[in-house]
Design a protein around this motif. Structure first.
Motif: not given
Length: 276
Positions: A54-83
């Protein structure tokens, strides 16, 4: 029907989905291929699942509303790599890294590259993070068909370190800034140019990193050669005192003469390498 309801498809491997009013980032090969919003994903096993608390859900929703979905997707793959390298990442990385990469991509496309003045220090201080950042840059380049400059790899490494250490990004940057500033003090005093790619400078930066750690955590250190160093390396000791004055202001802590002596030893090595 049970399962995850697709909220948004970012790319072929990353989707945003919800289940029982909880939102998840699901990562798995081909999970987003030919998938539509509102469809159900019935499987339970994925390569990676990130829960949007809940503490990041609203921020993430706002972020993806203004960010290209392909950028969000590859960033999440990067985060998966880091994890895969660090188990317990600060969840803010889903906001801060995505936001940073989105802005970086915009700058790169507009040929407005921002110089990274601490690249050498970052590469030395955060060696593993830098190697992961290089792999991340390769993935971003492949997915988005752009060239990530070396300075940007350094910035990604800073985000990785901040996420895995759970310290603020500003503190992570500060260590690199301190090392770079100290090198400039030494260069100004000795009228030399330090080879920032040399082994001696890498050792010096590493020493400063551990000095900062000891000072912040009140860990004492004993230097049995202190008197000898002060007598034998007078110029380097004088400069070490200037360096320590700078460190004390930056860290708001007193630093012992034992630390001064160790810094003087490293300055002497840098001086000798530059002169011969």
């Amino acid at each position: 029907m049970e399962g995850y309801e697709v909220v948004k498809v970012f790319n072929n491997n990353v989707v945003l989905a919800k289940k029982e009013d909880i939102e998840y980032i699901l990562i798995d090969r081909g999970i987003g291929f030919n998938t539509k919003k509102g469809e159900k994903i019935l499987k339970d096993a994925f390569e990676k699942v990130f829960i949007l608390e809940s503490d990041i859900k609203d921020k993430f929703t706002q972020l993806i509303s203004r960010t290209d979905k392909e950028i969000v997707g590859v960033c999440e793959e990067v985060i998966n790599m880091i994890s895969k390298e660090y188990d317990d990442l600060n969840k803010d990385i889903h906001i801060k890294l995505v936001d940073h990469i989105a802005f970086a991509v915009k700058r790169i496309k507009e040929k407005d590259e921002i110089e990274n003045p601490f690249l050498t220090e970052i590469e030395t201080l955060y060696t593993k993070e830098y190697e992961i950042a290089k792999r991340a840059a390769s993935l971003i380049e492949e997915r988005l068909n752009i060239k990530i400059p070396e300075g940007e790899i350094g910035f990604i490494a800073l985000h990785i370190n901040a996420a895995k250490s759970k310290e603020s990004l500003s503190n992570t940057i500060k260590s690199a800034y301190i090392c770079n500033s100290i090198a400039e003090i030494i260069e100004d005093e000795l009228k030399i140019e330090i080879d920032r790619k040399s082994i001696d400078y890498a050792r010096f930066v590493t020493h400063i990193k551990f000095t900062i750690h000891r000072v912040i955590n009140n860990i004492p250190i004993k230097n049995e050669l202190k008197a000898s160093i002060k007598r034998k390396y007078k110029e380097s000791y004088r400069i070490a005192k200037l360096v320590v004055e700078f460190l004390e202001k930056e860290l708001d802590q007193k630093i012992s003469d034992d630390e001064v002596a160790y810094i003087a030893m490293h300055i002497e090595k840098l001086k000798n390498r530059a002169l011969f």
